[in-house]
Motif scaffolding. Structure first.
Motif, PDB file in Angstrom:
ATOM      1  N   ARG A   1      -1.240   7.231   9.430  1.00  0.00           N
ATOM      2  CA  ARG A   1      -0.411   6.394   8.561  1.00  0.00           C
ATOM      3  C   ARG A   1      -1.183   5.201   7.991  1.00  0.00           C
ATOM      4  O   ARG A   1      -0.707   4.554   7.082  1.00  0.00           O
ATOM      5  CB  ARG A   1       0.832   5.917   9.287  1.00  0.00           C
ATOM      6  CG  ARG A   1       0.575   4.968  10.454  1.00  0.00           C
ATOM      7  CD  ARG A   1       1.894   4.659  11.148  1.00  0.00           C
ATOM      8  NE  ARG A   1       1.718   3.990  12.419  1.00  0.00           N
ATOM      9  CZ  ARG A   1       1.819   2.665  12.571  1.00  0.00           C
ATOM     10  NH1 ARG A   1       2.074   1.896  11.554  1.00  0.00           N
ATOM     11  NH2 ARG A   1       1.658   2.154  13.766  1.00  0.00           N
ATOM     12  N   ALA A   2      -2.356   4.902   8.548  1.00  0.00           N
ATOM     13  CA  ALA A   2      -3.114   3.728   8.077  1.00  0.00           C
ATOM     14  C   ALA A   2      -4.329   4.140   7.268  1.00  0.00           C
ATOM     15  O   ALA A   2      -5.146   3.301   6.943  1.00  0.00           O
ATOM     16  CB  ALA A   2      -3.535   2.886   9.278  1.00  0.00           C
TER      17      ALA A   2
ATOM     18  N   TYR B   1      -5.608   1.123   2.533  1.00  0.00           N
ATOM     19  CA  TYR B   1      -5.670  -0.215   1.932  1.00  0.00           C
ATOM     20  C   TYR B   1      -6.139  -0.212   0.480  1.00  0.00           C
ATOM     21  O   TYR B   1      -6.243  -1.277  -0.132  1.00  0.00           O
ATOM     22  CB  TYR B   1      -6.597  -1.115   2.764  1.00  0.00           C
ATOM     23  CG  TYR B   1      -6.094  -1.367   4.166  1.00  0.00           C
ATOM     24  CD1 TYR B   1      -5.075  -2.287   4.399  1.00  0.00           C
ATOM     25  CD2 TYR B   1      -6.616  -0.684   5.255  1.00  0.00           C
ATOM     26  CE1 TYR B   1      -4.594  -2.516   5.681  1.00  0.00           C
ATOM     27  CE2 TYR B   1      -6.144  -0.896   6.541  1.00  0.00           C
ATOM     28  CZ  TYR B   1      -5.134  -1.816   6.744  1.00  0.00           C
ATOM     29  OH  TYR B   1      -4.655  -2.030   8.016  1.00  0.00           O
ATOM     30  N   ASP B   2      -6.397   0.971  -0.076  1.00  0.00           N
ATOM     31  CA  ASP B   2      -7.003   1.052  -1.405  1.00  0.00           C
ATOM     32  C   ASP B   2      -6.312   0.207  -2.477  1.00  0.00           C
ATOM     33  O   ASP B   2      -6.989  -0.468  -3.261  1.00  0.00           O
ATOM     34  CB  ASP B   2      -7.065   2.515  -1.864  1.00  0.00           C
ATOM     35  CG  ASP B   2      -7.790   3.398  -0.858  1.00  0.00           C
ATOM     36  OD1 ASP B   2      -8.896   3.864  -1.168  1.00  0.00           O
ATOM     37  OD2 ASP B   2      -7.243   3.602   0.232  1.00  0.00           O
ATOM     38  N   PRO B   3      -4.959   0.191  -2.570  1.00  0.00           N
ATOM     39  CA  PRO B   3      -4.326  -0.568  -3.659  1.00  0.00           C
ATOM     40  C   PRO B   3      -4.561  -2.076  -3.605  1.00  0.00           C
ATOM     41  O   PRO B   3      -4.436  -2.752  -4.620  1.00  0.00           O
ATOM     42  CB  PRO B   3      -2.834  -0.237  -3.497  1.00  0.00           C
ATOM     43  CG  PRO B   3      -2.796   1.043  -2.747  1.00  0.00           C
ATOM     44  CD  PRO B   3      -3.962   0.971  -1.807  1.00  0.00           C
TER      45      PRO B   3
ATOM     46  N   CYS C   1       0.827  -1.213   0.000  1.00  0.00           N
ATOM     47  CA  CYS C   1       0.000   0.000   0.000  1.00  0.00           C
ATOM     48  C   CYS C   1       0.859   1.260   0.000  1.00  0.00           C
ATOM     49  O   CYS C   1       0.332   2.361  -0.182  1.00  0.00           O
ATOM     50  CB  CYS C   1      -0.906   0.020   1.236  1.00  0.00           C
ATOM     51  SG  CYS C   1      -2.119  -1.304   1.284  1.00  0.00           S
ATOM     52  N   ASP C   2       2.163   1.112   0.222  1.00  0.00           N
ATOM     53  CA  ASP C   2       3.052   2.252   0.383  1.00  0.00           C
ATOM     54  C   ASP C   2       3.799   2.527  -0.922  1.00  0.00           C
ATOM     55  O   ASP C   2       4.497   1.649  -1.423  1.00  0.00           O
ATOM     56  CB  ASP C   2       4.053   1.948   1.501  1.00  0.00           C
ATOM     57  CG  ASP C   2       4.907   3.150   1.869  1.00  0.00           C
ATOM     58  OD1 ASP C   2       5.563   3.718   0.970  1.00  0.00           O
ATOM     59  OD2 ASP C   2       4.936   3.505   3.061  1.00  0.00           O
ATOM     60  N   PRO C   3       3.660   3.723  -1.512  1.00  0.00           N
ATOM     61  CA  PRO C   3       4.311   4.008  -2.794  1.00  0.00           C
ATOM     62  C   PRO C   3       5.825   3.791  -2.779  1.00  0.00           C
ATOM     63  O   PRO C   3       6.395   3.289  -3.761  1.00  0.00           O
ATOM     64  CB  PRO C   3       3.965   5.481  -3.045  1.00  0.00           C
ATOM     65  CG  PRO C   3       2.703   5.712  -2.282  1.00  0.00           C
ATOM     66  CD  PRO C   3       2.808   4.851  -1.063  1.00  0.00           C
ATOM     67  N   ALA C   4       6.504   4.138  -1.680  1.00  0.00           N
ATOM     68  CA  ALA C   4       7.956   3.973  -1.618  1.00  0.00           C
ATOM     69  C   ALA C   4       8.343   2.501  -1.663  1.00  0.00           C
ATOM     70  O   ALA C   4       9.307   2.108  -2.340  1.00  0.00           O
ATOM     71  CB  ALA C   4       8.502   4.635  -0.353  1.00  0.00           C
TER      72      ALA C   4
ATOM     73  N   ILE D   1      -8.782  -7.288  -3.532  1.00  0.00           N
ATOM     74  CA  ILE D   1      -8.285  -8.670  -3.423  1.00  0.00           C
ATOM     75  C   ILE D   1      -8.226  -9.099  -1.960  1.00  0.00           C
ATOM     76  O   ILE D   1      -8.643 -10.215  -1.603  1.00  0.00           O
ATOM     77  CB  ILE D   1      -6.910  -8.790  -4.090  1.00  0.00           C
ATOM     78  CG1 ILE D   1      -7.055  -8.607  -5.609  1.00  0.00           C
ATOM     79  CG2 ILE D   1      -6.242 -10.122  -3.769  1.00  0.00           C
ATOM     80  CD1 ILE D   1      -5.750  -8.450  -6.345  1.00  0.00           C
ATOM     81  N   LEU D   2      -7.721  -8.226  -1.103  1.00  0.00           N
ATOM     82  CA  LEU D   2      -7.532  -8.575   0.307  1.00  0.00           C
ATOM     83  C   LEU D   2      -8.837  -9.009   0.966  1.00  0.00           C
ATOM     84  O   LEU D   2      -8.878  -9.999   1.700  1.00  0.00           O
ATOM     85  CB  LEU D   2      -6.943  -7.367   1.045  1.00  0.00           C
ATOM     86  CG  LEU D   2      -6.719  -7.513   2.544  1.00  0.00           C
ATOM     87  CD1 LEU D   2      -5.657  -8.559   2.835  1.00  0.00           C
ATOM     88  CD2 LEU D   2      -6.324  -6.162   3.150  1.00  0.00           C
TER      89      LEU D   2
END
Length: 252
Positions: free
Chosen positions: A251-252, A227-229, A169-172, A233-234
């Motif tokens: 952060r969540a 959690y969008d990305p 979920c984190d771009p980095a 599925i999750l």
């Protein structure tokens, strides 16, 4: 090595009895052993599979806290040959927990995705696994073997500790995944299939929950983002009964 294994085991068992009593006194309906007999939440389990080796890090993660940031490169697990499970791993730990708990005993195991995520394809021996489908099939099989033995010992509540869906979920971290030759957009589908195959033979009546965290350690964390990305599925494609999620925080 200042004390022997028997003395260490006695101390661990005393600590487990105490933390189980604490959970029961608080009114919890299930209890864990606090993982007091583990050194690392994932390696104590995964290194027990045949041909799993520890090697230098492929991913660097940045921990964030009120004090600032700190980079950490956790060891990567390398697959040096065909996977096998020569013996039960956490079954004895579960049996002791069951013997001391009056509420439902809950055992935790690391997600099978952990064996792939940190190193990707390059950490998996190509002679042993020229086709990645064979690797995932073997990985699901050794998990099914452990889960079957836990079930035979009386386990009816299993928690799978899954950090990688949260990391995706984190771009980095998604960028780092691309840097090791993996595709963060397709990994959730691959990992959902792996988890379902690992759980395919669990007995009726065994509750399985998925715990997602963002790499929490000593008041610091690794990943950020909603959690969008991975949500579709999750929450729709993985055959588990419940989730332990961080949410409702910046952060969540």
């Amino acid at each position: 090595n200042e004390i022997g294994q028997d003395e260490l085991g006695r101390i661990q068992h005393d600590a487990i009895r105490a933390v189980v009593r604490l959970q029961e006194d608080l009114g919890f309906k299930l209890a864990t052993d606090g993982e007091y007999n583990r050194t690392f939440w994932q390696r104590d389990f995964l290194l027990k599979f045949e041909n799993v080796r520890e090697t230098a890090a492929k991913l660097t993660v940045r921990f964030h806290s009120a004090a600032g940031t700190r980079d950490h490169s956790p060891p990567t697990l390398r697959i040096a040959g065909r996977l096998a499970r020569p013996r039960a791993i956490f079954v004895d730990d579960f049996k002791f927990l069951k013997s001391t708990a009056t509420v439902t005993p809950k055992i935790t195991i690391p997600s099978p995705t952990t064996l792939h995520f940190r190193g990707g394809r390059e950490a998996i021996d190509r002679k042993a696994y020229p086709d990645m489908a064979e690797f995932y099939a073997d990985l699901a099989r050794v998990y099914r073997e452990e889960i079957a033995d836990l079930a035979a010992a009386g386990c009816r509540y299993l928690q799978i500790d899954e950090v990688n869906f949260a990391y995706l979920c984190d771009p980095a971290l998604r960028a780092q995944v691309r840097n090791i030759g993996e595709e963060p957009d397709t990994l959730p589908t691959t990992y959902a299939r792996l988890l379902n195959e690992a759980l395919a033979s669990r007995p009726t009546g065994m509750v399985v929950c998925l715990h997602l965290c963002r790499g929490n350690f000593a008041g610091a964390w690794v990943a950020e983002g909603g959690y969008d990305p991975v949500a579709e599925i999750l929450f729709n494609d993985i055959a588990v009964d419940g989730y332990f999620l961080e949410y409702d925080s910046p952060r969540a």
